[in-house]
Every structure is written in C-alpha cells, then in structure tokens.
Design an enzyme around this catalytic site. Sequence first.
Site, PDB file in Angstrom:
ATOM      1  N   HIS A  50      -1.840 -14.247   4.717  1.00 53.37           N
ATOM      2  CA  HIS A  50      -2.958 -13.421   4.284  1.00 53.37           C
ATOM      3  C   HIS A  50      -3.611 -12.655   5.435  1.00 53.37           C
ATOM      4  CE1 HIS A  50      -3.696 -16.249   0.565  1.00 53.37           C
ATOM      5  NE2 HIS A  50      -2.568 -15.560   0.486  1.00 53.37           N
ATOM      6  N   GLU A  75      10.361   3.743   5.780  1.00 51.30           N
ATOM      7  CA  GLU A  75      10.438   2.283   5.841  1.00 51.30           C
ATOM      8  C   GLU A  75      11.480   1.873   6.876  1.00 51.30           C
ATOM      9  OE1 GLU A  75      10.350  -1.551   5.790  1.00 51.30           O
ATOM     10  OE2 GLU A  75       8.836  -0.377   4.716  1.00 51.30           O
ATOM     11  N   ALA A  76      11.065   0.971   7.783  1.00 50.96           N
ATOM     12  CA  ALA A  76      11.986   0.504   8.821  1.00 50.96           C
ATOM     13  C   ALA A  76      13.064  -0.395   8.245  1.00 50.96           C
ATOM     14  CB  ALA A  76      11.215  -0.237   9.905  1.00 50.96           C
ATOM     15  N   ALA A 104       0.818  -1.212   0.000  1.00 50.83           N
ATOM     16  CA  ALA A 104       0.000   0.000   0.000  1.00 50.83           C
ATOM     17  C   ALA A 104       0.851   1.261   0.000  1.00 50.83           C
ATOM     18  CB  ALA A 104      -0.938  -0.009   1.201  1.00 50.83           C
TER      19      ALA A 104
END
Length: 561
Positions: free
Chosen positions: A479, A40-41, A20
């Site tokens: 999922h 972003e880590a 996303a």
Amino acid sequence: MNQIKEEIVADYVIVGAGTAGCVLANRLSADGKHKVVLIEAGGRDRHPLIHIPAGFLRLLDHPSITWGFKTAPEAQACDREILFPRGRGLGGSSSINGLLYVRPFAADIDAWEASGAAGWNFANCLPYYCRSETWQDGKDPRRGSDGPIQVTRVASPPAVCAKVITAGEELGLEMVEDPNVTTRGPSIWYYQQTRHGRIRSSAARGYLWPVASRTNLNVHTDLYVKQVMMQGEGDQRTATGVECRRESGLTVFVKARKEVILSAGVIGTPRLLELSGIGDPHVLDNAGIRTQVPLRGVGNNLQDHYVTRLCFRIKDIATANERSHGAALAKEVAKYVVSGDGILTYSAAVIGAFASTGLTTRPDVQFVIAPGSFKEGRIGELEDEPGLSFGVWQMRPQSRGHVHITSSDSTKTPTIAPHYLSDPLDRQTVIAGLRIGRELANQPSLIPYVVGETVPGSQAATDEALLQYARDNGSTVYHGVGTCRMGTDPTAGCVVDAHLRVHGVKRLRVIDGSVMPTMTSTNTNATVLMIAERAADLLLNELQGDETLQPPVRKQAPHTA
C-alpha cells in the site's frame, strides 16, 4: 554513425500503464479529439496467473511481472530486505494485488483538503469512487452500477469463515453486510473483490482492453522511460516529452503537445522526477545529476501499511489449506474451469475487520483474515494441515520513509526506505493489534476449532516478544503511497498542487498514489482509481479554461462512511 532514433508525437503522454495510467488512457482518449500515448516498461498482461484470482500468490516476486523491489535494511525491521511488490506490465499493481476492494474512511480524504489540497474532500471524491466501479450485488444507490471495475463478494467461503464472523460479534464487533457503505465503527465483514466471475478485474481489463481499438490511443509496452525532457530555465521550465529506450537499445523520444503525465507509482514516479533533475538538490548531487527544479519533497513522505500475521492450527472444520494440495487441488482446478468457483477465486483474505486498540479515538487496526495459514506466517505457500491466519496492520501509521535514486544510471533501483515501526505509536499499535487477534481466536465460537497458535506461538507472551516477532516477520501490504505529496507549499515538501501539476514545471503532472498527502486507513487501490478518475476531469476542464470542478451528477444517496 549516428544512432537511429525514433520520434512519436501525441497530445498527452502518460508514463506507466498501472491503475492510474489505464484510467487516464481511457478517459483522455474518450472524445477522440486528443492523441494519447500510454507508455509501459513491462509487457502485455498475458500471463494466466494474472487473471486467476488466487494466482496473486505466485506473482508477488515474479521476475518479469514485478519490478523485484526490496526495501533497504532497517533496524526496526531487524535489518531485513523486505519484498516490496510493484506490478510491471499492463494494469501495474492492479494485475498482481490481492483483489481486495475497500473504500477509505471519509475523514481520510477530508484530511487531504485540511492539509492544503483544495477540493480533495470526501464529498467531492465519492462520485469518482462510484464512477470507477460496477457493484455486482444489486443496485445499492450508494454504489456504482456502470463503472469499468467489477466488484463482487467472495464466492462460497469455507465453513470456518462463519465461525470467525460470529467470534467477531462475540468480541464486540458489528457484523456489516457492506463495509463500503456503512458507518465505520469497530466491525467485521466479508471482503469484496475486484473480480468478474472467475477473472480478476484489473485496471487494464476494465479500462484499457475495451478501448484498445481507438485510433487516437496508442499503447507502447516494453518501452522504458529514462527521463522527462524539458526546455526553458527557472520558472519557465516546461515539460516537452520523455526520452525512452527499447530493449533493442533504440532511443525513442515521445513528445507531448499538451502534457506529460507521470503515473509510474510510488517508486517509479519520484525516481523518474529525480533522474530528470527535479528533486532535492542534495539527493541529486549525490547521484551525479544537475538540479533543474529544486523540489525537496520528491521521494519523501513514503507511507505504507506493515502487516504481521498470527496463524492457528484448526480441527474439525474445513479451511483452504487441505484443498490446496494433491488430489484436492486438482478437484479445485476442475471446479474453477467448469463453474468458476472454489479456492482459485479466493484472494488475499476473505474476512476483514476494523478494531480499536484504545490508543486513538477511531478504529486503528485492520485485519485481513484468511481461511488458511501460510508457512512461517508469511504469504506464499499454504500449510498442509488445516489453518487460519489473522493479519493485522495499523491503519494510519505515523512512520515516514523515502524513495531516492543513488545514481544517474536509469536502470539502477532506487533506495526504498519505509522506516517501518520507527514511530513509537506504530510499535504500540502493532502489539495491541496482535493481542486483539488473539482475543478473536479465543472467543466461544472458535475455541472448539482452534488447536493452538502456531505463529508466533505461546513463547511470544510479552509485549517485547510480540514486538520482536513483528520486527522479525512483518511485511508490506503493498500500500505504499505519498512520495509526491499534494499541497500548495513546495517549501513544506509538497510536489504537486491540487490539480496535480508539478510545482515549478509547466505541462507536467503526477497522477497516481504517490500524490496522497496521507495514506487512506484501508486498502489503497480503490482510492488510486478515484484519484485518476477525478484528475481526468480536472485536466479536461482545464482545456475548457475552467479550473473549477463540479463532481459528476449522481443519483446515489449520500455515503455515510
């Protein structure tokens, strides 16, 4: 001496460069008017196994490319800690998943609107599935033709696959050419992959790489978000940015002039909300965090597909097993390098199927069928001798779990409790699904090639034995969704509204798979792409003072799934 601190200012601050986050970074920076920061880590997506499709087998527990999450021990899964892979780095889980692209049933999305997520019906969402993809097999009007994610068929499947397809037809399943455009009855088909030639088509490669040079888009990797910063009290709480930490220990404040968007996924997003004081007061109190915004739904409603595999020994026909070791593997590597073909382009499965157990009115189990077999029946190392595996999961599980922090320490992993098989229908369905898999292997087209069932084997003859096998050996299909449920009523467990705005906090949104009220029956990555595409339009429309949203104009014919 005061610690040196860094400050960054943008219009939109996106936390998480997974599926996303990559979509949003592209779409929100497209007009050049807004400064977008993507945090972003993890690191850059440079590891070669990310880009080789079959490399996913070595990435699911990779120490630097995944978070290393495991579920809490639960009685229905024999008190096992089950690996729960989540991608860490650009592309997130789209950089480590099995590459399988499956759109959901229309009824899956329509159920969201029926539960209170206004506008989230399949007719409205279909154009965004199309916008996200380029279907490489022709110009079918029901598929996307110019989207960032490349979708293609599996190349050169082994000979055993054709026998499995025929066996499916003998079992009464309809063979369909494209499961993403046809009516969804009991059926068997070849999976499609998010692959472009020999290379994985991740969200980072499709959405982020092509726009990396935009001056209004800044991507920060190896930057760990600790909490959302807010100001105001009560109903006037407003998100102003995020507090982060670099590996060096440097504190970084990233301030948002317009909005903070959490796209950290089914685990990371509720965790970050709770660390920020947004969540169930009982959970926050136990973690030593003062409640700022009471939202009891944060971290609840966790849903996931739980897969269990049957494995068979095969004779007299080619499978992937014998091509994955020694000199044969060396030939496959050479084939991949020279022509971009062979088993290194395979992913989690080659054949899929929808089947009905009779426990519900719709198909309720999905199969992932691989032309190979794994040691102990679990994804990992292929066996030496020829084999075949049928993985099966319940498409609409009733079990619900949670993700919650247990400490105010932002570095500690939250508790992940999916409660697999806790609902009686789920247990009945997994037993019935395994029996259907056995029936498939016993059809005339496969009988000449099946030596016998190696896992679980003939000793698992009763329903009780099959259920015990599922409890002992089942695992996630990666999922997980639902921990920041979308809907109108926060007192009923909803975390965000239909525009994905967090209830009780201004200028804070959640845009990722955690917003799904109920999970899609099928693989989830295609739907997370859709959610982000549609959310980007919702957000940009709001900038123009328009809270309505008309789907993008399409030339495609109606979808019938």
